[in-house]
Design a protein around this motif. Structure first.
Motif, PDB file in Angstrom:
ATOM      1  N   MET A   1       8.619  14.523   3.937  1.00 28.46           N
ATOM      2  CA  MET A   1       7.827  13.318   3.088  1.00 28.46           C
ATOM      3  C   MET A   1       8.800  12.872   2.082  1.00 28.46           C
ATOM      4  SD  MET A   1       5.180  13.772   4.491  1.00 28.46           S
ATOM      5  CE  MET A   1       4.611  14.907   5.696  1.00 28.46           C
ATOM      6  N   GLY A   2       8.481  11.770   1.290  1.00 29.82           N
ATOM      7  CA  GLY A   2       9.563  11.200   0.500  1.00 29.82           C
ATOM      8  C   GLY A   2       8.969  10.135  -0.684  1.00 29.82           C
ATOM      9  N   VAL A   3       9.772   9.482  -1.280  1.00 30.26           N
ATOM     10  CA  VAL A   3       9.575   8.861  -2.256  1.00 30.26           C
ATOM     11  C   VAL A   3       9.685   7.252  -1.970  1.00 30.26           C
ATOM     12  CG1 VAL A   3       9.676   8.231  -4.742  1.00 30.26           C
ATOM     13  CG2 VAL A   3      10.139  10.386  -3.740  1.00 30.26           C
ATOM     14  N   PHE A   4       8.735   6.325  -2.419  1.00 30.16           N
ATOM     15  CA  PHE A   4       8.853   4.984  -1.949  1.00 30.16           C
ATOM     16  C   PHE A   4       8.643   4.227  -3.331  1.00 30.16           C
ATOM     17  CE2 PHE A   4       7.162   6.989   1.534  1.00 30.16           C
ATOM     18  CZ  PHE A   4       7.577   6.280   2.787  1.00 30.16           C
ATOM     19  N   PHE A   5       9.856   3.331  -3.426  1.00 26.60           N
ATOM     20  CA  PHE A   5       9.804   2.267  -4.543  1.00 26.60           C
ATOM     21  C   PHE A   5       9.578   0.998  -4.276  1.00 26.60           C
ATOM     22  CE2 PHE A   5      12.795   5.833  -5.676  1.00 26.60           C
ATOM     23  CZ  PHE A   5      12.115   6.150  -6.777  1.00 26.60           C
ATOM     24  N   LEU A   6       8.282   0.502  -4.786  1.00 27.68           N
ATOM     25  CA  LEU A   6       7.590  -0.729  -4.277  1.00 27.68           C
ATOM     26  C   LEU A   6       8.470  -2.087  -4.822  1.00 27.68           C
ATOM     27  CD1 LEU A   6       4.040   0.283  -4.150  1.00 27.68           C
ATOM     28  CD2 LEU A   6       5.717   0.382  -2.348  1.00 27.68           C
ATOM     29  N   ARG A   7       9.491  -2.560  -4.320  1.00 21.66           N
ATOM     30  CA  ARG A   7       9.981  -3.679  -4.731  1.00 21.66           C
ATOM     31  C   ARG A   7      10.046  -4.636  -3.708  1.00 21.66           C
ATOM     32  NH1 ARG A   7       9.134  -1.251  -8.532  1.00 21.66           N
ATOM     33  NH2 ARG A   7      10.494  -0.589 -10.133  1.00 21.66           N
ATOM     34  N   LYS A   8       9.817  -5.938  -4.045  1.00 23.95           N
ATOM     35  CA  LYS A   8      10.026  -7.012  -2.955  1.00 23.95           C
ATOM     36  C   LYS A   8      11.004  -8.091  -3.638  1.00 23.95           C
ATOM     37  CE  LYS A   8       7.116 -10.570  -0.477  1.00 23.95           C
ATOM     38  NZ  LYS A   8       5.825 -11.409  -0.251  1.00 23.95           N
ATOM     39  N   ARG A 366       1.925   6.560  -8.259  1.00 23.35           N
ATOM     40  CA  ARG A 366       0.491   7.275  -7.433  1.00 23.35           C
ATOM     41  C   ARG A 366       1.045   7.878  -6.443  1.00 23.35           C
ATOM     42  NH1 ARG A 366      -3.404   2.806  -5.130  1.00 23.35           N
ATOM     43  NH2 ARG A 366      -4.010   2.969  -7.306  1.00 23.35           N
ATOM     44  N   ILE A 367       0.425   9.309  -6.498  1.00 20.90           N
ATOM     45  CA  ILE A 367       0.750  10.330  -5.522  1.00 20.90           C
ATOM     46  C   ILE A 367      -0.343  10.229  -4.230  1.00 20.90           C
ATOM     47  CG2 ILE A 367       0.567  12.769  -5.371  1.00 20.90           C
ATOM     48  CD1 ILE A 367       0.886  12.965  -8.439  1.00 20.90           C
ATOM     49  N   ILE A 368       0.343  10.272  -3.233  1.00 21.10           N
ATOM     50  CA  ILE A 368      -0.620  10.250  -1.939  1.00 21.10           C
ATOM     51  C   ILE A 368      -0.620  11.631  -1.130  1.00 21.10           C
ATOM     52  CG2 ILE A 368      -0.833   9.173   0.355  1.00 21.10           C
ATOM     53  CD1 ILE A 368       0.262   6.646  -0.913  1.00 21.10           C
ATOM     54  N   PRO A 369      -1.458  12.525  -1.390  1.00 19.22           N
ATOM     55  CA  PRO A 369      -1.294  13.668  -0.637  1.00 19.22           C
ATOM     56  C   PRO A 369      -1.661  13.471   0.924  1.00 19.22           C
ATOM     57  CG  PRO A 369      -2.989  13.908  -2.421  1.00 19.22           C
ATOM     58  CD  PRO A 369      -2.491  12.308  -2.299  1.00 19.22           C
ATOM     59  N   VAL A 370      -0.876  14.287   1.664  1.00 18.06           N
ATOM     60  CA  VAL A 370      -0.970  14.012   3.185  1.00 18.06           C
ATOM     61  C   VAL A 370      -2.163  14.473   3.686  1.00 18.06           C
ATOM     62  CG1 VAL A 370       1.470  13.935   3.462  1.00 18.06           C
ATOM     63  CG2 VAL A 370       0.170  16.177   3.668  1.00 18.06           C
ATOM     64  N   SER A 371      -2.809  15.486   2.962  1.00 15.39           N
ATOM     65  CA  SER A 371      -4.191  15.883   3.414  1.00 15.39           C
ATOM     66  C   SER A 371      -5.082  16.232   2.118  1.00 15.39           C
ATOM     67  CB  SER A 371      -4.236  16.823   4.493  1.00 15.39           C
ATOM     68  OG  SER A 371      -3.415  18.102   3.837  1.00 15.39           O
ATOM     69  N   ILE A 392      -3.913   9.357  -8.339  1.00 16.64           N
ATOM     70  CA  ILE A 392      -3.981   9.954  -7.029  1.00 16.64           C
ATOM     71  C   ILE A 392      -4.718   9.344  -5.999  1.00 16.64           C
ATOM     72  CG2 ILE A 392      -4.393  12.056  -5.507  1.00 16.64           C
ATOM     73  CD1 ILE A 392      -3.998  13.709  -8.607  1.00 16.64           C
ATOM     74  N   ASP A 393      -4.274   8.929  -4.698  1.00 14.37           N
ATOM     75  CA  ASP A 393      -4.958   8.335  -3.850  1.00 14.37           C
ATOM     76  C   ASP A 393      -5.481   9.222  -2.826  1.00 14.37           C
ATOM     77  OD1 ASP A 393      -6.385   6.937  -2.028  1.00 14.37           O
ATOM     78  OD2 ASP A 393      -4.844   5.193  -1.776  1.00 14.37           O
ATOM     79  N   ASP A 394      -6.609   9.878  -3.118  1.00 15.89           N
ATOM     80  CA  ASP A 394      -7.144  10.845  -2.127  1.00 15.89           C
ATOM     81  C   ASP A 394      -8.333  10.411  -1.146  1.00 15.89           C
ATOM     82  OD1 ASP A 394      -8.884  10.026  -4.363  1.00 15.89           O
ATOM     83  OD2 ASP A 394     -10.286  11.868  -4.176  1.00 15.89           O
ATOM     84  N   ARG A 395      -8.226   9.158  -0.876  1.00 16.99           N
ATOM     85  CA  ARG A 395      -9.155   8.418   0.063  1.00 16.99           C
ATOM     86  C   ARG A 395      -8.873   8.884   1.550  1.00 16.99           C
ATOM     87  NH1 ARG A 395      -8.638   2.347  -1.938  1.00 16.99           N
ATOM     88  NH2 ARG A 395      -6.524   2.949  -2.055  1.00 16.99           N
ATOM     89  N   ALA A 396      -9.876   9.031   2.137  1.00 18.14           N
ATOM     90  CA  ALA A 396      -9.738   9.443   3.528  1.00 18.14           C
ATOM     91  C   ALA A 396      -9.192   8.508   4.756  1.00 18.14           C
ATOM     92  CB  ALA A 396     -11.125   9.942   4.261  1.00 18.14           C
ATOM     93  N   GLU A 397      -8.211   7.981   4.153  1.00 19.07           N
ATOM     94  CA  GLU A 397      -7.183   7.008   5.048  1.00 19.07           C
ATOM     95  C   GLU A 397      -5.884   7.437   5.524  1.00 19.07           C
ATOM     96  OE1 GLU A 397      -8.584   4.272   5.771  1.00 19.07           O
ATOM     97  OE2 GLU A 397     -10.381   3.943   4.362  1.00 19.07           O
ATOM     98  N   SER A 398      -5.474   6.933   6.434  1.00 18.99           N
ATOM     99  CA  SER A 398      -4.057   7.184   6.703  1.00 18.99           C
ATOM    100  C   SER A 398      -2.976   7.046   5.761  1.00 18.99           C
ATOM    101  CB  SER A 398      -3.690   6.557   7.951  1.00 18.99           C
ATOM    102  OG  SER A 398      -3.302   5.385   7.748  1.00 18.99           O
ATOM    103  N   VAL A 399      -2.047   7.691   5.690  1.00 18.17           N
ATOM    104  CA  VAL A 399      -0.919   7.884   4.723  1.00 18.17           C
ATOM    105  C   VAL A 399      -0.207   6.330   4.716  1.00 18.17           C
ATOM    106  CG1 VAL A 399       1.564   8.368   3.923  1.00 18.17           C
ATOM    107  CG2 VAL A 399      -0.171  10.148   4.763  1.00 18.17           C
ATOM    108  N   SER A 400       0.085   5.750   5.873  1.00 16.71           N
ATOM    109  CA  SER A 400       0.409   4.331   5.968  1.00 16.71           C
ATOM    110  C   SER A 400      -0.583   3.344   5.191  1.00 16.71           C
ATOM    111  CB  SER A 400       1.014   4.021   7.487  1.00 16.71           C
ATOM    112  OG  SER A 400      -0.498   4.097   8.383  1.00 16.71           O
ATOM    113  N   LYS A 401      -1.786   3.581   5.526  1.00 16.22           N
ATOM    114  CA  LYS A 401      -2.776   2.406   5.020  1.00 16.22           C
ATOM    115  C   LYS A 401      -2.762   2.592   3.616  1.00 16.22           C
ATOM    116  CE  LYS A 401      -7.642   0.763   5.604  1.00 16.22           C
ATOM    117  NZ  LYS A 401      -8.611   0.945   6.350  1.00 16.22           N
ATOM    118  N   ARG A 402      -2.711   3.797   2.721  1.00  8.38           N
ATOM    119  CA  ARG A 402      -2.699   4.101   1.526  1.00  8.38           C
ATOM    120  C   ARG A 402      -1.556   3.631   0.773  1.00  8.38           C
ATOM    121  NH1 ARG A 402      -4.271  10.337   1.036  1.00  8.38           N
ATOM    122  NH2 ARG A 402      -3.431  10.483   2.864  1.00  8.38           N
TER     123      ARG A 402
END
Length: 457
Positions: A1-8, A366-371, A392-402
Motif C-alpha cells: 500500500m502507499g501514499v498518494f499526493f494529489l497534485r495536478k 484522507r485515510i482509505i482502509p483496504v477493507s 476516513i473513507d469507509d464506504r463499500a467502494e473499491s480503493v481505486s474508486k475512493r
C-alpha cells in the motif's frame, strides 16, 4: 500500500509578438517603471529588457497599452471553487456568495491567518467591530460615502459599509491621542458591501458582499508611515509566499507633485524587494485623500492582473473625520488588508490550485482502509493526531474508486492502510511530512462534520 499526493500540474502559454511601441501617457495617466536597481525608465524600454519577466510584460500590456486578448488555455477556477464549496447564492442577486461547510472552514482559516499576520507587524493592534449600516444624514458619514459614489449600497437614506474604514475611523476620532501614542492600528474582519455591476461580478474575486481584514495603522506624520511601510509590507509578502505566488506591484501616485516628493521611497521599495514596480501617476485629476496607493497582485490564468491587497498612505481622512493628536495635529492613516480581501486571497489559492497550501485544505489527509477490517486502525490514527484534519473513507467502494472520489473532493493527501501499515507504522512518514509543511501562522481548526465519510449527509 502507499501514499498518494494529489497534485495536478497545469500551465498556460504567454501571448507572443509583443508590440514594443508602447505609450507612457494614456487616459490622463503617466506610466513609468522603476527597475530592480531603482532606475526609472519608460515601459517600452523596460519591456524589451532581459530583466522584464513574462508576468511583468502581461501587466504592462494590459495596464499601459490596454490590450485585450483571450488566453489559449481556459481557467477551471469555477469548477475548483465549486468543488471547495463556494458558489453564487441562488436565492439572491448575483454577487452574493454561498459558503458550504468546506468553504466556510477555508474562510475561517484565512481569517485566523490574517489575525496572526497583523500581530507580527510590531505596533499595538486594537481589534474592533463596528456597524455595517449608516445614516447618510450624519455629515461625516455623508462626506466619507461621497468618496465611493455609485458603488455604495444605499436604501432609504442609509448606506451599507463599503469597508471597515469608517467604523474604525469613527472610533479613532473619539480617542484622546498624543504624539507618543503612535504608531498603533485598528483591525477588524468585517462584512463589506459594494454595488458591483452584475457583469463585473466574479466568484470570489469580485463579490457584492465579502469579508475584509482591514487594518488601519495611524502615524504622527508621513515620514513615520514610510518608516513602518516595510514592516506592514512584510506580512503581505509572507502571505504571497505561502500561496506559492510571486506578486507584482502597481504604485498609483495621486499627482505629479507627490511623485516628485516620494519617488525615492518607492524606488527604495523596488531595490529592497529586488522587484520592478509599475508606476501610475495621475495627471490633472481632482485631489485625492491618499498620496500613494500600491497594489499587490498576481497574473492569473486568465492572464489578467488581479489585485489581492494594497497599502495606501492617506493624508486626507484624518482631517475629514477629526482624528487629532495633541489637540490640533492630524494623523496620517495607512490602509491595508492583510493578506488581502478574504475571498480574493482564496481566489489566488484556487487560481494556483496545484499548489494549494495544505494549511487551508478542509481535509488534510484522507485515510482509505483496504477493507472494513482496518477501519478501527484508521480511527486510531485520527485519535492520535487531533491537530490534523483527517477523515476516513469507509464506504463499500473499491480503493481505486475512493481515490478518484477524494480527488474530486479536493482532499489534500491520501493514505491507503492495510496489514503492512498496521504492522510497521509506515504511515507515520506521511503524518510527519504533512506537519513539516504546515505554516505556524495558520491556526488549526478541526472539522465539525463526521470523520467517517459514510456517516455524512
Amino acid at each position: 500500500m502507499g501514499v498518494f499526493f494529489l497534485r495536478k500540474k497545469t500551465s498556460y502559454p504567454r501571448q507572443k509578438n509583443l508590440n514594443l511601441n508602447l505609450i507612457i501617457l494614456r487616459m490622463k495617466n503617466k506610466y513609468l517603471v522603476i527597475n530592480k536597481k531603482g532606475k526609472i525608465c519608460e515601459p517600452g524600454v523596460y519591456i524589451a529588457s532581459k530583466e522584464c519577466s513574462s508576468d511583468m510584460k502581461v501587466l504592462i500590456r494590459r495596464e499601459v497599452l490596454g490590450e485585450q486578448w483571450e488566453p489559449e488555455d481556459k481557467s477551471d477556477y469555477i469548477k475548483i471553487a465549486n468543488m471547495l464549496g463556494f458558489s453564487w447564492e441562488e436565492n439572491s442577486q448575483i454577487g452574493f456568495v454561498n459558503y458550504n461547510y468546506k468553504a466556510d472552514l477555508i474562510k475561517r482559516l484565512v481569517e485566523g491567518y490574517a489575525r496572526n499576520l497583523v500581530k507580527d507587524i510590531g505596533f499595538p493592534i486594537y481589534e474592533v467591530k463596528g456597524s455595517n449600516y449608516f445614516d447618510l444624514k450624519h455629515p461625516v458619514v455623508k462626506a466619507y460615502a461621497g468618496l465611493f459614489g455609485d458603488r455604495l449600497f444605499k436604501s432609504d437614506g442609509m448606506v451599507m459599509s463599503y469597508d471597515a474604514s469608517y467604523p474604525q475611523f469613527n472610533l479613532a476620532s473619539k480617542m484622546s491621542l498624543k504624539e507618543s501614542d503612535f504608531p498603533f492600528a485598528h483591525f477588524s474582519i468585517s462584512d463589506c458591501y459594494r454595488n458591483e455591476q452584475s457583469g463585473e461580478c466574479m466568484l470570489l474575486y469580485r463579490n457584492r458582499r465579502f469579508f475584509m481584514p482591514d487594518i488601519h495603522p495611524y502615524f504622527k506624520d508621513v515620514k513615520q508611515a514610510w518608516k513602518w511601510y516595510p514592516k506592514v509590507e512584510a506580512q503581505l509578502k509572507k502571505s504571497f509566499k505561502l500561496a506559492g505566488r510571486g506578486y507584482l506591484n502597481i504604485a498609483k501616485i495621486s499627482s505629479e507633485e507627490n511623485w516628485d516628493e516620494y519617488k525615492d521611497e518607492i524606488g527604495n521599495l523596488a531595490i529592497g524587494n529586488n522587484k520592478a514596480i509599475l508606476v501610475d501617476i495621475k495627471i490633472g485629476e481632482e485631489e485625492k485623500y491618499w498620496i500613494v496607493d500600491i497594489d499587490y497582485g498576481v497574473i492569473d490564468k486568465f492572464e489578467q492582473f488581479r489585485e489581492i491587497g494594497c497599502i495606501q498612505i492617506d493624508v486626507g481622512n484624518a482631517r475629514r473625520l477629526g482624528i487629532k493628536y495633541d489637540s490640533d495635529k492630524y494623523s496620517v492613516i495607512m490602509h491595508s488588508a492583510i493578506p488581502g480581501g478574504i475571498e480574493r486571497y482564496i481566489y489566488m489559492l484556487v487560481d494556483n490550485y496545484e499548489n494549494f497550501p495544505i494549511d487551508f485544505r478542509p481535509v488534510q489527509l484522507r485515510i482509505i482502509p483496504v477493507s472494513e477490517k482496518y477501519v478501527d486502525f484508521a480511527l486510531s490514527i485520527v485519535d492520535a493526531n487531533p491537530d490534523l484534519r483527517i477523515d476516513i473513507d469507509d464506504r463499500a467502494e473499491s480503493v481505486s474508486k475512493r481515490i478518484k472520489m477524494a480527488y474530486k473532493e479536493g482532499v489534500g493527501n491520501l493514505l491507503i492502510v492495510g496489514e503492512k501499515e498496521l504492522k510497521d507504522n509506515s504511515y507515520l512518514e506521511v503524518i510527519n511530512e504533512i506537519r513539516e509543511n504546515l505554516n505556524i501562522k495558520v491556526p488549526f481548526i478541526p472539522i465539525g462534520w463526521p470523520v467517517l465519510v459514510s456517516k455524512r449527509i
